[in-house]
Design a protein around this motif. Structure first.
Motif, PDB file in Angstrom:
ATOM      1  N   ASN A 253       0.833  -1.210   0.000  1.00 34.38           N
ATOM      2  CA  ASN A 253       0.000   0.000   0.000  1.00 34.38           C
ATOM      3  C   ASN A 253       0.863   1.254   0.000  1.00 34.38           C
ATOM      4  N   ASP A 254       2.037   1.182   0.630  1.00 33.03           N
ATOM      5  CA  ASP A 254       2.949   2.324   0.644  1.00 33.03           C
ATOM      6  C   ASP A 254       3.518   2.617  -0.746  1.00 33.03           C
TER       7      ASP A 254
ATOM      8  N   HIS B  97      -1.683   6.689   2.207  1.00 28.61           N
ATOM      9  CA  HIS B  97      -1.935   5.459   2.952  1.00 28.61           C
ATOM     10  C   HIS B  97      -2.055   5.885   4.407  1.00 28.61           C
TER      11      HIS B  97
ATOM     12  N   ASN C 253      -6.885   4.929  11.676  1.00 28.33           N
ATOM     13  CA  ASN C 253      -7.449   5.306  10.375  1.00 28.33           C
ATOM     14  C   ASN C 253      -8.939   5.623  10.469  1.00 28.33           C
TER      15      ASN C 253
ATOM     16  N   TYR D  75      -7.237   4.520   2.941  1.00 27.30           N
ATOM     17  CA  TYR D  75      -6.491   5.011   1.771  1.00 27.30           C
ATOM     18  C   TYR D  75      -7.273   6.171   1.171  1.00 27.30           C
TER      19      TYR D  75
ATOM     20  N   VAL E 191       1.206   4.326  -3.227  1.00 32.39           N
ATOM     21  CA  VAL E 191       0.956   5.766  -3.081  1.00 32.39           C
ATOM     22  C   VAL E 191       1.648   6.567  -4.181  1.00 32.39           C
TER      23      VAL E 191
ATOM     24  N   SER F 154     -11.432   1.226   5.289  1.00 28.40           N
ATOM     25  CA  SER F 154     -10.508   0.267   5.879  1.00 28.40           C
ATOM     26  C   SER F 154     -11.289  -0.968   6.317  1.00 28.40           C
TER      27      SER F 154
ATOM     28  N   TYR G 159      -5.170  -2.319  -1.295  1.00 27.39           N
ATOM     29  CA  TYR G 159      -5.838  -1.374  -2.208  1.00 27.39           C
ATOM     30  C   TYR G 159      -5.278  -1.408  -3.623  1.00 27.39           C
TER      31      TYR G 159
ATOM     32  N   HIS H 136      -6.267  -2.011  10.951  1.00 28.06           N
ATOM     33  CA  HIS H 136      -5.093  -2.348  10.148  1.00 28.06           C
ATOM     34  C   HIS H 136      -3.913  -2.692  11.058  1.00 28.06           C
TER      35      HIS H 136
ATOM     36  N   THR I  56      -1.732   5.436   7.891  1.00 28.17           N
ATOM     37  CA  THR I  56      -1.083   4.515   8.814  1.00 28.17           C
ATOM     38  C   THR I  56      -0.855   5.230  10.148  1.00 28.17           C
TER      39      THR I  56
END
Length: 353
Positions: free
Chosen positions: A96-97, A251, A303, A308, A100, A189, A233, A193, A253
């Protein structure tokens, strides 16, 4: 006793079972191969994983890399003896990072370390890693299993993961073009997470709830809600990117809304979030009540139901919402807009009803 076992007796006596490690690798081979994509140019067991990316049609391919872990959420996996989901968390936090920046994940590497290798537990963990890789269409290219006697408490382990993706440089998503009037779309979400778990574990330990109790506001057990893995995602976001221009992505986090959204905003603008434009998951209502936390505090740590965020101009946002609404398993909401930074109190300003 095999000759190999004889040669490793001294190491086995010290707590490292080489034969068990070899058997473990053999048992997970088919599982790992199920993640292989066309770019994989190696087999399991080499010193390094080989990957040949497809770069035809790209002007200037760029690699994007990320590394992360699961954190103290692992403590609940040990407590509940549930190990098949933390591998999904591990993959999701890294892929997910890299997503981005607009990168498509290519491959993933995992690191599993424990005091004494318990093959059944380790296989469950790797099954989750493989599932996360399959969901994000990236290959589990390699990794490391380390048996380290005396380093970890009995029955515990640690995880880390490393993802590499690729994007064509002209399509790199940087946030530099984000401007006043742009729309923020939040993707739901699946739960907390992999962030805020030191606080979650504290509140859970104080609550008196048991693993098999029904979690408040749901028909699931406490263990099921708390161990719910991080959402991936990759597929929905890449599909949106193929159809509209995304100016920036986030993202959500550690640090929640207040720390993560400003990371991709250019100078002179701010994000204004309209709290209540998305449904709140029961876990966050429970955390807020159990901890006596304000919603600004919650949004600084968790989150709070949005994992996201996409930032697009208004016309593109309409198209993106239509596309996202047509996807199975994807929930998307308009949660705010980009405003003139001079008219906002913070780079990320949340408006409460």
């Amino acid at each position: 006793m095999s000759e190999s076992a004889k040669r490793s007796q001294a190491y086995t006596a010290a707590g490292v079972d080489i034969e068990a490690g070899n058997r473990f690798v053999s048992r997970i081979k088919d599982m790992v191969k199920s993640t292989f994509t066309p770019g994989v140019a190696t087999d399991i067991g080499g010193f390094g994983g080989l990957f040949k990316p497809e770069i035809s049609g790209m002007e200037a391919p760029m690699l994007v890399a990320g590394a992360d872990g699961v954190g103290t959420k692992l403590k609940l996996a040990f407590m509940f003896d549930r190990h098949d989901t933390v591998g999904i968390d591990l993959v999701a936090m890294s892929v997910n990072d890299v997503l981005v920046q607009g990168a498509k994940p290519l491959f993933f590497l995992d690191y599993f370390a424990t005091g004494k290798l318990e093959s059944g537990v380790a296989e469950q963990v790797v099954s989750g890693v493989c599932e996360g890789c399959r969901q994000s269409d990236c290959a589990l290219l390699g990794g490391e299993t380390a048996e380290m006697p005396g380093f970890y408490p009995d029955g515990e382990y640690d995880l880390s993961g490393f993802a590499v993706g690729m994007v064509d440089t002209p399509k790199l998503v940087t946030g530099k073009s984000v401007s006043e009037g742009d729309v923020l779309i939040g993707l739901a979400s699946s739960g907390a997470h992999s962030n805020g778990w030191s606080l979650i574990r504290k509140l859970y330990s104080e609550s008196g709830l048991k693993a098999d109790d029904t979690f408040p506001g749901t028909d699931k057990t406490v263990a099921e809600v708390l161990i719910e893995p991080t959402k991936l995602y990759v597929r929905p976001v890449l599909e949106v990117m193929e159809n509209v221009e995304i100016k920036g992505m986030v993202h959500v986090t550690g640090g929640g809304f207040y720390d993560n959204i400003p990371r991709i905003l250019p100078e002179g603008v701010a994000a204004r979030i309209e709290f209540g434009t998305w449904p709140m998951l029961p876990i966050f209502d429970w955390l807020q009540a159990q901890g006596g936390l304000s919603w600004p505090e919650m949004l600084q740590i968790f989150n709070c139901g949005i994992g996201y965020i996409l930032i697009l101009d208004a016309d593109s946002a309409d198209k993106a919402m239509d596309l996202l609404d047509s996807m199975d398993g994807v929930e998307a909401y308009r949660i705010g807009e980009i405003v003139d930074g001079a008219n906002a109190g913070e780079r990320c300003e949340v408006i409460f009803p």
